[in-house]
Motif scaffolding. Structure first.
Motif, PDB file in Angstrom:
ATOM      1  N   ARG A 134      29.397  32.621  57.534  1.00  8.88           N
ATOM      2  CA  ARG A 134      28.695  33.013  56.209  1.00  8.88           C
ATOM      3  C   ARG A 134      27.598  32.183  55.677  1.00  8.88           C
ATOM      4  NH1 ARG A 134      34.296  34.819  54.171  1.00  8.88           N
ATOM      5  NH2 ARG A 134      34.295  37.123  54.618  1.00  8.88           N
ATOM      6  N   ASP A 135      27.980  30.919  55.808  1.00  7.08           N
ATOM      7  CA  ASP A 135      26.920  29.966  55.633  1.00  7.08           C
ATOM      8  C   ASP A 135      25.745  29.781  56.509  1.00  7.08           C
ATOM      9  OD1 ASP A 135      26.004  27.536  54.100  1.00  7.08           O
ATOM     10  OD2 ASP A 135      26.308  26.607  56.132  1.00  7.08           O
ATOM     11  N   ARG A 136      25.685  30.146  57.627  1.00  2.00           N
ATOM     12  CA  ARG A 136      24.513  30.520  58.609  1.00  2.00           C
ATOM     13  C   ARG A 136      23.792  31.527  58.387  1.00  2.00           C
ATOM     14  NH1 ARG A 136      25.200  27.416  64.456  1.00  2.00           N
ATOM     15  NH2 ARG A 136      26.706  25.666  63.926  1.00  2.00           N
ATOM     16  N   LEU A 137      24.298  32.586  57.950  1.00  2.00           N
ATOM     17  CA  LEU A 137      23.779  33.906  57.865  1.00  2.00           C
ATOM     18  C   LEU A 137      23.006  33.818  56.224  1.00  2.00           C
ATOM     19  CD1 LEU A 137      26.556  36.330  58.798  1.00  2.00           C
ATOM     20  CD2 LEU A 137      24.173  36.290  59.330  1.00  2.00           C
ATOM     21  N   ARG A 138      23.803  33.083  55.231  1.00  2.00           N
ATOM     22  CA  ARG A 138      23.119  32.993  54.121  1.00  2.00           C
ATOM     23  C   ARG A 138      21.668  32.167  54.127  1.00  2.00           C
ATOM     24  NH1 ARG A 138      27.960  31.761  51.995  1.00  2.00           N
ATOM     25  NH2 ARG A 138      27.837  29.610  52.107  1.00  2.00           N
ATOM     26  N   GLY A 177      19.103  33.994  55.151  1.00  2.00           N
ATOM     27  CA  GLY A 177      18.534  35.091  54.209  1.00  2.00           C
ATOM     28  C   GLY A 177      19.337  36.507  54.311  1.00  2.00           C
ATOM     29  N   VAL A 178      20.495  36.348  55.057  1.00  2.00           N
ATOM     30  CA  VAL A 178      21.316  37.573  55.040  1.00  2.00           C
ATOM     31  C   VAL A 178      22.468  37.578  53.931  1.00  2.00           C
ATOM     32  CG1 VAL A 178      22.830  38.878  56.488  1.00  2.00           C
ATOM     33  CG2 VAL A 178      21.048  37.450  57.686  1.00  2.00           C
ATOM     34  N   THR A 179      22.480  38.496  53.354  1.00  2.00           N
ATOM     35  CA  THR A 179      23.256  38.652  52.037  1.00  2.00           C
ATOM     36  C   THR A 179      24.372  39.764  52.369  1.00  2.00           C
ATOM     37  OG1 THR A 179      21.770  40.409  51.089  1.00  2.00           O
ATOM     38  CG2 THR A 179      21.674  38.182  50.477  1.00  2.00           C
ATOM     39  N   GLY A 180      25.205  40.047  51.436  1.00  2.00           N
ATOM     40  CA  GLY A 180      26.239  40.895  51.509  1.00  2.00           C
ATOM     41  C   GLY A 180      27.435  40.608  52.513  1.00  2.00           C
ATOM     42  N   ARG A 184      27.631  24.406  48.371  1.00  2.00           N
ATOM     43  CA  ARG A 184      27.887  25.419  49.278  1.00  2.00           C
ATOM     44  C   ARG A 184      29.298  25.942  49.137  1.00  2.00           C
ATOM     45  NH1 ARG A 184      25.573  24.022  55.395  1.00  2.00           N
ATOM     46  NH2 ARG A 184      23.344  23.625  54.596  1.00  2.00           N
ATOM     47  N   TRP A 185      30.247  25.209  48.794  1.00  2.00           N
ATOM     48  CA  TRP A 185      31.684  25.617  48.702  1.00  2.00           C
ATOM     49  C   TRP A 185      31.654  26.778  47.451  1.00  2.00           C
ATOM     50  CZ3 TRP A 185      34.955  25.509  44.505  1.00  2.00           C
ATOM     51  CH2 TRP A 185      36.232  25.540  44.552  1.00  2.00           C
ATOM     52  N   ALA A 186      30.974  26.500  46.316  1.00  2.00           N
ATOM     53  CA  ALA A 186      31.111  27.202  45.163  1.00  2.00           C
ATOM     54  C   ALA A 186      30.051  28.638  45.410  1.00  2.00           C
ATOM     55  CB  ALA A 186      30.363  26.483  43.942  1.00  2.00           C
ATOM     56  N   GLU A 187      29.092  28.535  45.902  1.00  2.00           N
ATOM     57  CA  GLU A 187      28.467  29.672  46.238  1.00  2.00           C
ATOM     58  C   GLU A 187      29.191  30.550  47.295  1.00  2.00           C
ATOM     59  OE1 GLU A 187      24.539  28.508  47.470  1.00  2.00           O
ATOM     60  OE2 GLU A 187      23.593  28.178  45.532  1.00  2.00           O
ATOM     61  N   ALA A 188      29.995  29.841  48.255  1.00  2.00           N
ATOM     62  CA  ALA A 188      30.656  30.695  49.120  1.00  2.00           C
ATOM     63  C   ALA A 188      31.842  31.629  48.378  1.00  2.00           C
ATOM     64  CB  ALA A 188      31.403  29.708  50.335  1.00  2.00           C
ATOM     65  N   ARG A 189      32.120  31.245  47.284  1.00  2.00           N
ATOM     66  CA  ARG A 189      33.080  31.927  46.350  1.00  2.00           C
ATOM     67  C   ARG A 189      32.425  32.571  45.279  1.00  2.00           C
ATOM     68  NH1 ARG A 189      34.529  27.971  49.276  1.00  2.00           N
ATOM     69  NH2 ARG A 189      36.813  27.776  50.079  1.00  2.00           N
ATOM     70  N   LYS A 190      31.142  32.834  45.448  1.00  4.10           N
ATOM     71  CA  LYS A 190      30.245  33.145  44.204  1.00  4.10           C
ATOM     72  C   LYS A 190      30.443  32.645  42.966  1.00  4.10           C
ATOM     73  CE  LYS A 190      30.309  37.721  46.477  1.00  4.10           C
ATOM     74  NZ  LYS A 190      30.469  39.346  46.385  1.00  4.10           N
ATOM     75  N   GLY A 191      30.854  31.325  42.928  1.00  6.68           N
ATOM     76  CA  GLY A 191      31.162  30.588  41.993  1.00  6.68           C
ATOM     77  C   GLY A 191      29.754  30.080  41.294  1.00  6.68           C
ATOM     78  N   LEU A 192      29.825  30.169  39.730  1.00  6.64           N
ATOM     79  CA  LEU A 192      28.418  29.729  39.001  1.00  6.64           C
ATOM     80  C   LEU A 192      28.761  28.343  38.433  1.00  6.64           C
ATOM     81  CD1 LEU A 192      27.410  33.175  37.251  1.00  6.64           C
ATOM     82  CD2 LEU A 192      26.489  32.066  39.036  1.00  6.64           C
ATOM     83  N   PRO A 193      27.640  27.438  38.394  1.00 11.02           N
ATOM     84  CA  PRO A 193      27.985  26.168  37.771  1.00 11.02           C
ATOM     85  C   PRO A 193      27.946  26.635  36.102  1.00 11.02           C
ATOM     86  CG  PRO A 193      25.641  26.445  38.400  1.00 11.02           C
ATOM     87  CD  PRO A 193      26.314  27.623  38.955  1.00 11.02           C
ATOM     88  N   THR A 194      29.082  26.096  35.266  1.00 12.85           N
ATOM     89  CA  THR A 194      29.198  26.367  34.004  1.00 12.85           C
ATOM     90  C   THR A 194      29.609  25.042  33.303  1.00 12.85           C
ATOM     91  OG1 THR A 194      31.328  26.993  34.335  1.00 12.85           O
ATOM     92  CG2 THR A 194      29.707  28.801  34.574  1.00 12.85           C
TER      93      THR A 194
END
Length: 290
Positions: free
Chosen positions: A44-48, A51-54, A209-219
Motif C-alpha cells: 500500500r505504501d509503495r502504491l501511495r 500516486g495510486v489511491t483506493g 506513514r503509520w498514521a496515513e496507512a490508517r487514514k489518521g489525521l494529525p490533531t
C-alpha cells in the motif's frame, strides 16, 4: 532433442526469456516474485508513493497486481520520455546521469531516492512530505521546486536527521518500561520483529506513514492549547468515528509540538493475530504526557 516447450509449459511462458522472478516481458526492473513477498502495508505504501489511491480495502493479490501494473506503466512513460528527449540536442543528454545510476535515480549514491517517482507525486503530496520532514515555506512553491526540495531533503542526511531526531528514542528520568522493552525503529526500512511487537520511534516519516496507512489525521485535543501552541496530540481515525473534541492541525504543527516536548511515539504495526493495529501512545522521558 527437447523443444523449448518440452517441459510442459504453454507456448505463452516467458520463463526462457525473462530473468528469474520476472513474469513480464521487457521489464528487467520488475520482479513479480519479490513484489509478492512484500507485506500488505509495504504494498500500500509503495502504491501511495506512485500516486495510486483506493487501496485500503484491496487484498494482497490485488495490491500485487496493482503495483506491478503501476511499475509497468511508469516504465512505459519513462521510455517514452527518453525517446522524446533524445531529439532535443546533446546539451540535455550531457546533463543526464541515468547511465551511472539506477533507473529513476539521478543522484549518485542515493539508492533509496527515486527522482522519477517523486516527480509523479501530486503537489499536495509533495508539500505534505516536506512538512513531515520539517521543511517550511512550501505554500507558494511550484511543483518543480517542490520536487527539488524533497529530493534535497531526502539526500541531505544531516538535515533529515536533525528534523526527525534520527528516529532514536529520547531518554530521560521518566522513561517507562514500555519504552525499555519496545523495539526501536529508526527509519521506514525497519520492520517489526514479529506481529504484535511493541515499537518506539521519533522519526517523522515513520510516524506520518503509520498514521496515513490508517487514514489518521494529525490533531490536538480542543481546549488543551496554550500560548498559541497545540495541546495534547492525537490522531483521529475514521474507523473509530470522528471525535468532536479533536481539532485537525497540520503535520508541521504536530511534529513541531512533538519535538518541542521531546515525545516518544510508542505503537504497533500489527496485533498478535496479524491484523492492523491502531494502538499508539505518546510519552515524554521528562514528564508524563500524552
Amino acid at each position: 532433442m527437447p523443444t523449448k516447450n518440452g517441459s510442459g509449459r504453454g507456448s505463452g511462458s516467458t520463463a526462457t526469456t525473462n530473468p528469474p522472478g520476472n513474469q513480464t516481458p521487457n521489464t528487467p526492473d520488475i520482479n513479480e516474485s519479490e513484489i509478492a513477498r512484500l507485506k500488505v502495508d509495504q504494498l500500500r505504501d509503495r502504491l501511495r508513493r506512485r500516486g495510486v489511491t483506493g487501496t485500503a480495502d484491496m487484498r494482497k493479490d490485488d495490491l500485487v497486481k496493482a503495483l506491478v501494473k503501476a511499475m509497468k506503466d511508469g516504465a512505459k512513460k519513462s521510455t517514452s520520455a527518453r525517446a522524446g528527449g533524445s531529439s532535443r540536442g546533446s546539451s540535455s543528454a550531457k546533463k543526464s546521469t541515468s547511465s551511472a545510476n539506477p533507473p529513476g535515480n539521478q543522484t549518485p549514491n542515493t539508492p533509496d531516492v527515486n527522482e522519477s517517482e517523486i516527480a509523479r507525486l501530486k503537489v499536495d503530496e509533495l508539500r505534505s512530505r516536506l512538512r513531515a520532514r520539517g521543511v517550511t515555506g512550501t505554500a507558494d512553491m511550484q511543483k518543480a521546486d517542490l520536487v527539488k526540495a524533497l529530493v534535497k531533503s531526502l539526500t541531505d542526511k544531516s538535515g533529515a536527521s536533525s528534523s526527525s531526531g534520527g528516529g532514536g528514542v529520547r531518554k530521560g528520568p521518566q522513561n517507562s518500561k514500555s519504552i525499555k522493552y519496545a523495539q526501536e525503529v529508526t527509519s521506514v526500512d525497519d520492520e517489526p520483529e514479529r506481529p504484535g511487537r511493541s515499537l518506539v520511534t521519533t522519526d517523522h516519516e515513520v510516524i506520518r506513514r503509520w498514521a496515513e496507512a490508517r487514514k489518521g489525521l494529525p490533531t490536538t485535543v480542543d481546549g488543551t492549547e496554550h500560548d498559541g501552541h497545540a495541546g495534547v496530540l492525537r490522531f483521529d481515525f475514521p474507523s473509530n468515528g470522528r471525535e468532536q473534541r479533536l481539532r485537525e492541525i497540520s503535520w508541521e504543527e504536530w511534529f513541531r509540538t512533538f519535538d518541542e516536548r521531546r515525545l516518544n511515539f510508542i505503537y504497533q504495526e500489527e496485533r498478535s493475530d496479524g491484523k492492523q493495529s491502531n494502538f499508539f501512545r505518546l510519552e515524554s522521558p521528562d514528564r508524563e504526557d500524552g
